[in-house]
Design a protein around this motif. Structure first.
Motif: not given
Length: 209
Positions: A1-30
């Motif tokens: 995960m990049l420092k200060n990043s609002a998005i995190e990629f994690k892998g599990n047995k099914e695939g990639i789970v994308i975590y989005f920071d709930k405190n960041v607005d949608y436009i910036h997350l996109k």
């Protein structure tokens, strides 16, 4: 995960789970999602995406995000079980992170209290005098005759469901209902309690077929 990043990629047995920071607005997350994927196109192409987690999106927002990762960057979206449930049930689950669930395979007896910061599923009965308190949903695969408090942190999108819903006290968010003093006939079907138009209501749960 990049420092200060609002998005995190994690892998599990099914695939990639994308975590989005709930405190960041949608436009910036996109924007950040596109920047992250653009910087590693070859790595992400063909990768399987299991789910989005961390925050809630509107139906239009999620459709747009799924289009970006699938159409623009060639990632494979796995079919999720909740995609197959009816629209009303989808609305009920909005605001709840289903992954955080506690399963209890026993009857909860008088004097016992269960508290959890997610969903609680009881495979058994909840007897009078027992309490279930959950920040998420409460599902009882049996009779619910104690106290149930779903959405205890204030989430009024939570619900309480049971095969036999006869709680001494029922609470969702800050809304409270108590069992009637008089006898009445209960429907012979599972029931679901939720907040509807500002009121706590109990309805027969009859999924669309």
């Amino acid at each position: 995960m990049l420092k200060n990043s609002a998005i995190e990629f994690k892998g599990n047995k099914e695939g990639i789970v994308i975590y989005f920071d709930k405190n960041v607005d949608y436009i910036h997350l996109k924007e950040q999602l596109i920047n992250r994927l653009e910087g590693a196109k070859k790595f992400f192409k063909g990768a399987k995406v299991a789910s989005f987690q961390g925050r809630d999106f509107t139906e239009d927002e999620e459709t747009e995000l799924r289009g970006i990762i699938n159409n623009q960057y060639g990632m494979i979206l796995l079919e999720r079980s909740e995609d197959n449930i009816d629209l009303e049930t989808k609305k009920i689950f909005m605001g709840i992170e289903e992954g955080n669930t506690k399963f209890i395979r026993t009857t909860i007896r008088s004097g016992q209290k269960i508290e959890f910061n997610g969903n609680v599923v009881i495979i058994g009965d909840v007897n009078p005098g027992a309490e279930i308190v959950a920040e998420g949903n409460i599902l009882v695969m049996g009779s619910m005759r104690g106290l149930a408090h779903a959405g205890s942190s204030g989430n009024e999108k939570a619900f309480v469901a049971a095969f036999c819903l006869q709680p001494k006290q029922l609470r969702i968010g800050d809304k409270i209902a108590r069992s009637p003093d008089h006898d009445y006939t209960k429907p012979n079907v599972p029931e679901l309690a939720k907040i509807k138009e500002g009121n706590l209501v109990i309805e027969p749960y009859l999924p669309k077929k």
